[in-house]
Write an enzyme that holds these catalytic residues in place. Sequence first.
Site, short mmCIF file in Angstrom:
data_model
loop_
_atom_site.label_atom_id
_atom_site.label_comp_id
_atom_site.label_asym_id
_atom_site.label_seq_id
_atom_site.Cartn_x
_atom_site.Cartn_y
_atom_site.Cartn_z
N ARG A 87 1.86 9.91 -13.45
CA ARG A 87 1.51 8.81 -14.35
C ARG A 87 0.55 9.29 -15.44
NH1 ARG A 87 -1.03 3.86 -11.47
NH2 ARG A 87 1.14 3.54 -10.85
N THR B 287 -3.06 2.65 -1.18
CA THR B 287 -3.88 3.81 -1.49
C THR B 287 -4.95 4.01 -0.43
OG1 THR B 287 -5.29 2.38 -2.85
CG2 THR B 287 -3.53 3.58 -3.98
N ASP C 256 2.74 -4.12 -3.22
CA ASP C 256 1.83 -3.07 -3.63
C ASP C 256 0.42 -3.39 -3.12
OD1 ASP C 256 1.04 -0.74 -4.83
OD2 ASP C 256 0.94 -1.56 -6.86
N LYS D 59 4.92 5.64 -5.85
CA LYS D 59 5.22 4.70 -4.77
C LYS D 59 6.07 3.53 -5.28
CE LYS D 59 0.83 4.18 -3.70
NZ LYS D 59 0.24 5.24 -4.56
N THR D 60 5.71 2.96 -6.41
CA THR D 60 6.50 1.87 -6.98
C THR D 60 7.89 2.33 -7.37
OG1 THR D 60 4.49 0.80 -7.82
CG2 THR D 60 6.58 0.12 -8.79
#
Length: 336
Positions: free
Chosen positions: A221, A162, A113, A68-69
């Site tokens: 990640r 999330t 975020d 997402k980032t």
Amino acid sequence: MSGDAVTSGEPLNDSERDFEGALRPQSLNEFVGQHKVVSQLGLLLKAAEMDSRTPDHILLSGPPGLGKTTLAMIVAHESGRSLRMSSGPAISHAGDLAALLSSLVPGEVLFIDEIHRMARSAEEMLYLAMEDFRIDIMVGKGVGASSIPLDLPPFTLVGATTRTGLLASPLRDRFGFTAHLEFYEVEELKTVLSRSAQLLSINIPDSALLEIARRSRGTPRIANRLLRRVRDYMTVHSSEDAAHAVELALALYDVDERGLDRLDRSVLSALVERFNGGPVGVNSLAISIGEESETIEATVEPFLIREGLMSRTHRGRIATSQGWAHLGLTPPSINP
């Protein structure tokens, strides 16, 4: 360092952040996976460029570590705009948001975020900012208070969450484009790892990359963090064959063949051995292993359920037959 420190959603330290930043793709063409979302974003950005306008506000949802980032950074890069980054917990009242919005330059991309954790007063201020590009600032208190309108330059808000269900409907409805990021397939993760290994100059065979991908919980990640641990192991034990080094490194960090780490196995073992497979409440389960119930619900439980090792019922958590088998045990005949 235990296995859960490698694979859980803990905050990143500076070295980990620099490491992941170096591996981030810079464009949609470089982004691996999430093909539908990437195509939709590409169309949105291209249309905005052709119309010479600021792209619509974008909401990205999904579990941690799926990109997402990175996609927010790509939105800014591909639209030729600067990027301002913040987070929901950092915006604890409306004044924080007003200071942030009033400092934006025309066309800037604002990334927030964990936007669902923003203060409610700030969230309500954001409604007007997203829709009309203005905010009302209250001056004074009590009967003497007055509202001063402040015009904002056009901007694109990219929100990441999330927990979509925690977003208020008025906020969710103001996003022009909403996308949900899915967990990655093993082959997609292998492609991510192959690119990362090349950037890090790690000579590692495809079979070893595939093994890391299988244990990465569908999350890029985590895949890159495991690759970093493997790189460290190969650096210290340079005489080891690369494929063998992967097995030894992952074993050292308590990541098993299905991606379970120490905390995952502690929860599953407690469920099976102390509670005979359940059903048991999450609070009792947490107390039995000395962990917070919120950690189990947010980090461990979703993965075990997705892997088919645990099930959640109205009476509590139960271990499935696969969960028993993963621990090398046979479930009792009365167990569901």
